[in-house]
Design a protein around this motif. Sequence first.
Motif, PDB file in Angstrom:
ATOM      1  N   THR A  40      -0.020  -1.591  -3.188  1.00 58.99           N
ATOM      2  CA  THR A  40       1.340  -1.939  -2.787  1.00 58.99           C
ATOM      3  C   THR A  40       2.337  -1.081  -3.554  1.00 58.99           C
ATOM      4  OG1 THR A  40       1.478  -3.688  -4.447  1.00 58.99           O
ATOM      5  CG2 THR A  40       0.732  -4.327  -2.248  1.00 58.99           C
ATOM      6  N   ALA A  41       3.488  -0.906  -2.966  1.00 61.89           N
ATOM      7  CA  ALA A  41       4.560  -0.131  -3.595  1.00 61.89           C
ATOM      8  C   ALA A  41       5.253  -0.981  -4.652  1.00 61.89           C
ATOM      9  CB  ALA A  41       5.572   0.297  -2.539  1.00 61.89           C
ATOM     10  N   ALA A  63      14.491 -12.313  -5.774  1.00 54.32           N
ATOM     11  CA  ALA A  63      13.752 -11.945  -4.565  1.00 54.32           C
ATOM     12  C   ALA A  63      13.123 -10.581  -4.782  1.00 54.32           C
ATOM     13  CB  ALA A  63      14.683 -11.920  -3.358  1.00 54.32           C
ATOM     14  N   LYS A  64      11.978 -10.380  -4.195  1.00 53.28           N
ATOM     15  CA  LYS A  64      11.272  -9.106  -4.313  1.00 53.28           C
ATOM     16  C   LYS A  64      11.390  -8.322  -3.014  1.00 53.28           C
ATOM     17  CE  LYS A  64       9.547  -9.167  -8.453  1.00 53.28           C
ATOM     18  NZ  LYS A  64       9.850  -8.112  -9.392  1.00 53.28           N
ATOM     19  N   GLY A  65      11.382  -7.007  -3.133  1.00 54.89           N
ATOM     20  CA  GLY A  65      11.439  -6.120  -1.976  1.00 54.89           C
ATOM     21  C   GLY A  65      10.105  -6.062  -1.252  1.00 54.89           C
ATOM     22  N   ASP A  66      10.057  -5.252  -0.234  1.00 50.93           N
ATOM     23  CA  ASP A  66       8.877  -5.103   0.621  1.00 50.93           C
ATOM     24  C   ASP A  66       7.734  -4.435  -0.141  1.00 50.93           C
ATOM     25  OD1 ASP A  66       7.083  -4.757   2.683  1.00 50.93           O
ATOM     26  OD2 ASP A  66       8.314  -3.321   3.796  1.00 50.93           O
ATOM     27  N   PRO A  67       6.573  -5.104  -0.236  1.00 47.92           N
ATOM     28  CA  PRO A  67       5.439  -4.496  -0.951  1.00 47.92           C
ATOM     29  C   PRO A  67       4.830  -3.309  -0.196  1.00 47.92           C
ATOM     30  CG  PRO A  67       4.776  -6.578   0.016  1.00 47.92           C
ATOM     31  CD  PRO A  67       6.254  -6.439   0.241  1.00 47.92           C
ATOM     32  N   GLN A  68       5.127  -3.185   1.095  1.00 47.33           N
ATOM     33  CA  GLN A  68       4.604  -2.051   1.862  1.00 47.33           C
ATOM     34  C   GLN A  68       5.350  -0.766   1.542  1.00 47.33           C
ATOM     35  OE1 GLN A  68       1.816  -2.102   3.753  1.00 47.33           O
ATOM     36  NE2 GLN A  68       1.674  -4.145   2.859  1.00 47.33           N
ATOM     37  N   GLY A  69       6.598  -0.894   1.100  1.00 44.18           N
ATOM     38  CA  GLY A  69       7.385   0.293   0.780  1.00 44.18           C
ATOM     39  C   GLY A  69       7.480   1.222   1.967  1.00 44.18           C
ATOM     40  N   ARG A  70       7.375   2.500   1.701  1.00 46.44           N
ATOM     41  CA  ARG A  70       7.398   3.485   2.776  1.00 46.44           C
ATOM     42  C   ARG A  70       6.356   4.558   2.473  1.00 46.44           C
ATOM     43  NH1 ARG A  70      10.915   7.724   0.955  1.00 46.44           N
ATOM     44  NH2 ARG A  70      11.987   7.052  -0.920  1.00 46.44           N
ATOM     45  N   LEU A  71       5.781   5.082   3.524  1.00 46.26           N
ATOM     46  CA  LEU A  71       4.796   6.151   3.379  1.00 46.26           C
ATOM     47  C   LEU A  71       5.519   7.485   3.369  1.00 46.26           C
ATOM     48  CD1 LEU A  71       1.916   4.964   5.723  1.00 46.26           C
ATOM     49  CD2 LEU A  71       2.071   4.784   3.237  1.00 46.26           C
ATOM     50  N   PRO A  89       8.460   2.987  -3.149  1.00 43.78           N
ATOM     51  CA  PRO A  89       9.253   1.781  -2.877  1.00 43.78           C
ATOM     52  C   PRO A  89      10.334   2.062  -1.840  1.00 43.78           C
ATOM     53  CG  PRO A  89       9.724   2.650  -5.069  1.00 43.78           C
ATOM     54  CD  PRO A  89       8.616   3.469  -4.504  1.00 43.78           C
ATOM     55  N   ASP A  90      10.680   1.027  -1.103  1.00 42.27           N
ATOM     56  CA  ASP A  90      11.732   1.138  -0.093  1.00 42.27           C
ATOM     57  C   ASP A  90      13.058   0.742  -0.740  1.00 42.27           C
ATOM     58  OD1 ASP A  90      12.926   1.616   2.306  1.00 42.27           O
ATOM     59  OD2 ASP A  90      12.411  -0.324   3.177  1.00 42.27           O
ATOM     60  N   ILE A  91      13.558   1.627  -1.596  1.00 42.11           N
ATOM     61  CA  ILE A  91      14.799   1.383  -2.334  1.00 42.11           C
ATOM     62  C   ILE A  91      15.797   2.455  -1.929  1.00 42.11           C
ATOM     63  CG2 ILE A  91      15.876   1.256  -4.609  1.00 42.11           C
ATOM     64  CD1 ILE A  91      13.146   0.463  -5.740  1.00 42.11           C
ATOM     65  N   ASP A  92      17.003   2.021  -1.582  1.00 43.05           N
ATOM     66  CA  ASP A  92      18.066   2.950  -1.194  1.00 43.05           C
ATOM     67  C   ASP A  92      18.977   3.198  -2.395  1.00 43.05           C
ATOM     68  OD1 ASP A  92      19.809   4.463   0.483  1.00 43.05           O
ATOM     69  OD2 ASP A  92      21.095   2.696   0.683  1.00 43.05           O
ATOM     70  N   MET A  93      18.995   4.426  -2.878  1.00 43.42           N
ATOM     71  CA  MET A  93      19.778   4.760  -4.074  1.00 43.42           C
ATOM     72  C   MET A  93      21.270   4.481  -3.875  1.00 43.42           C
ATOM     73  SD  MET A  93      19.917   5.725  -7.177  1.00 43.42           S
ATOM     74  CE  MET A  93      18.751   6.846  -7.883  1.00 43.42           C
ATOM     75  N   ALA A  94      21.809   4.783  -2.700  1.00 44.17           N
ATOM     76  CA  ALA A  94      23.234   4.539  -2.451  1.00 44.17           C
ATOM     77  C   ALA A  94      23.560   3.054  -2.564  1.00 44.17           C
ATOM     78  CB  ALA A  94      23.627   5.074  -1.082  1.00 44.17           C
ATOM     79  N   SER A  95      22.708   2.215  -2.015  1.00 43.08           N
ATOM     80  CA  SER A  95      22.912   0.768  -2.108  1.00 43.08           C
ATOM     81  C   SER A  95      22.825   0.293  -3.553  1.00 43.08           C
ATOM     82  CB  SER A  95      21.875   0.043  -1.252  1.00 43.08           C
ATOM     83  OG  SER A  95      21.983  -1.349  -1.431  1.00 43.08           O
ATOM     84  N   GLU A  96      21.850   0.816  -4.284  1.00 40.71           N
ATOM     85  CA  GLU A  96      21.702   0.424  -5.691  1.00 40.71           C
ATOM     86  C   GLU A  96      22.924   0.838  -6.506  1.00 40.71           C
ATOM     87  OE1 GLU A  96      19.205  -1.483  -7.106  1.00 40.71           O
ATOM     88  OE2 GLU A  96      18.558  -1.714  -5.028  1.00 40.71           O
TER      89      GLU A  96
END
Length: 130
Positions: A40-41, A63-71, A89-96
């Motif tokens: 998992t990511a 809350a935790k993010g998506d464990p699948q993340g992105r390929l 991980p499926d994390i958006d830097m702009a949002s963060e």
Amino acid sequence: MGAFDALGIANSALGAHQTWLDAIADNIANINTVEPTSQTAFQATYVQFGADPNGGVEVTGLAKGDPQGRLVSDPGNPLADADGYVRQPDIDMASEMGQLVMAQRGFQAAVQVTKTAQDTYTAALQIGAR
């Protein structure tokens, strides 16, 4: 509302915003964490807030993010699968970064409320001492 309630409310806001800042820092620090596709990511952490029954704010959950993340195609990575993919991980830097600015401003506002309340209480004590 009691005489020192403003300090308690500001203190609860400081704690909540510190938790938020810590979660954002962890998310940003792990934005480039790579895992094999068989795992998992990295899961981002998102802080959930609610009203404190005594006034102020409290952290009600994480809350935790998506464990699948992105390929991501990265055939040169030693963790890549046979097709050349790794999991990120499926994390958006702009949002963060937007969340970071809001958390910082909230923390700064709570600090200012604390300072103002302390100054007010000190002035009141000086009036009573005369």
